[in-house]
Design an enzyme around this catalytic site. Sequence first.
Site, PDB file in Angstrom:
ATOM      1  N   GLU A 332       0.857  -1.205   0.000  1.00 24.61           N
ATOM      2  CA  GLU A 332       0.000   0.000   0.000  1.00 24.61           C
ATOM      3  C   GLU A 332       0.886   1.245   0.000  1.00 24.61           C
ATOM      4  OE1 GLU A 332      -2.249  -0.877   3.679  1.00 24.61           O
ATOM      5  OE2 GLU A 332      -3.894  -1.481   2.377  1.00 24.61           O
ATOM      6  N   CYS A 426     -10.508   0.349   7.644  1.00 25.61           N
ATOM      7  CA  CYS A 426      -9.927   1.646   8.002  1.00 25.61           C
ATOM      8  C   CYS A 426     -10.618   2.800   7.287  1.00 25.61           C
ATOM      9  CB  CYS A 426      -8.443   1.658   7.687  1.00 25.61           C
ATOM     10  SG  CYS A 426      -8.035   1.140   6.004  1.00 25.61           S
TER      11      CYS A 426
HETATM   12 ZN   LIG Z   1      -8.058   2.902   4.572  1.00 28.24          ZN
END
Ligand SMILES: [Zn+2]
Length: 664
Positions: A332, A426
């Site tokens: 990420e 998230c």
């Molecule tokens: Zn996130």
Amino acid sequence: MPTTAEHPDRSAAPGGGSTAGPVAPTSGTTRLLPVAPGAARVEGGWWAERQRANRERAIPEGRQHLEDWGNLDNLRIAAGSHEGEVRGPVFMDSDVYKWLEAAGWEHGREPSERLLQDIREVTEVVAAAQAEDGYLDSVVQERGGAVEVGPSGDAGSRERYTGLPWSHEHYCAGHLMQAAVAVSRGTGERGLLDVAVRLADHLATTFGDGPGQTRDVDGHPVVEMGLVELFRETGERRYLDLAQWFVEARGRGLVAGHGHDPTYFSDRVPVREATTVEGHAVRAVYLAAGAADVAAETGDGELLEALRAQFAHMLATKSYLTGGLGSRWDGEAFGDPYELPADRAYAETCAAIGGVQWAWRMLLATGDALYADALERMLYNGFAAGVSLSGDEYFYVNALQVRGGSHADHERSPAGGRQAWFGCACCPPNVMRTLSSLDGYLATTDADGLQLHQYAPGHVAADLPGGRLSLAVETDYPWDGRVAVRVLEAPEAPVTLSLRVPAWAEGAVLRRGGSEEPVDAGGYAVVRGALSAGDVVELDLPVAPRLTRPDARVDDARGCLALERGPLVYALEQRDLPEGVLVDDVVLDAEGVPSDAGRVEELGDAVRVRATGRARAHEGGPSTHRPAGDPLPGPGDAVDLVAVPYATWANRGVGPMRVWVPTA
Ligand SMILES: [Zn+2]
């Protein structure tokens, strides 16, 4: 445990009551200050619609998701009031805190008994799980830290802080602190703040360079921002000192000491020596935002300069046209400079949010319009695309292209459309807290006056040294570039009113009292002097559609152009093309002049943009390469191209889409 006592005097706390919103510096070292809570209000248009959906759908449904996915049960299990095994990833508590933060800001925007009841109930669940000594992390309390997320296979352990690269113990704590500040400012109730203070006291005792203290940092920053906000709210200097210690301790091998590559964790280079952002994008920008908070509160000019250089390098080489951050699914992570693939862009919604938070803190610290410009680009594009117009479905990944025939091989794949929630959730509550605190990003003040950075219909007011300045903002921005600022109340003394002129707004004009003057793009149009009730200042920003090209080093977009209009990036969606024409085959006419193409009601009344192009014949063939001498397929038939704001794509079903379009 009592958790909802009224705080008798909010104004006694440094940040409480007197300053606002997402960030409230106290030290006097920032150039600009936020306006007071509630003093800037979005009351119509683009953001008001999203805030309404957030309040009416996302936040109530969010609480239910926290029940269904086990986040709240995890805390109940840690408290001993429920039986069973904790579920989900190690950072499950953080989703509860982000939801509480959203609910807190939202109650501050518009009080609601239902919301307050929800906040009280969830706060009680959180408070009951806290250990005697202030420690709080339901998953680690039950299952141990360092589990399941780490690729290197950190062994699970019931010991606290033994696997900080992956355990997210400080990360969860940081989100709790931010939530506690929001709930305190938004409701006046201090129950959650008491929990956060006990945890912060425990952290301040446990971590640092002192005798008996532990020298270690969490693999995922955010506690830095949380501690500084808690310092602002309570005046407790230890929290700022600990935030500073965490910022300074990074980049010195502490994470590497656990046997990890430090790049992913923003731990390869000390923050004040770094010249770019690298590694996991959300970690990197959260750390930078926290470092900006520390620099602002301690007056650390050297640290601020380092952050300025890092931000500039990120904008120049590692950020997408949409403001999206992080080009690699692997880790990420930010890629190398100019490594910006459109189809495999990661551009996590949380990274755009972290980018907004960093940009806002840099804006406060420096007063430089470039940060307000960057914030606007991130908000309207990379962030807004992350949530559906209905408010309750989310993209985790925000690619700039989805190809024909693409297969959704992951719950995060854009080809699968937005999702109601994720196993790693998230993004959804991060969107919620951003929308419910968004009013705070509109305006700031300094000793001379008020600055309007973002435009939305609504009201802004501030108590300036000479008296109260109260303004009504009338606009249909971003669809229309005219922004009328009507003075409702003004001090007798002269004031300075600054209106941001975005860098894209070449040819902007400022009108006042019958006179008109051109203003430069990429700064602020400034009105100085005495204002009186009834005065109107009008800024006219040209939002006509325009063509944008990529930097020559961005190989992935070379030979392409994109359509933009005002602050919005546009995208072609398959459904808007003529029958039989595929997005993948479309070529944009570089000499054409794009124009408005009317509004589309089902996309929040968005203005569409029309451009001319051609549909190139599909080449096909036995391989994906040809001898260099083989001619390319001919330009094909002319087609009318209609684009919609990137932020609204995939709201009418998911199909092929692209932002960067090849030219003939
Ligand atoms: Zn996130």
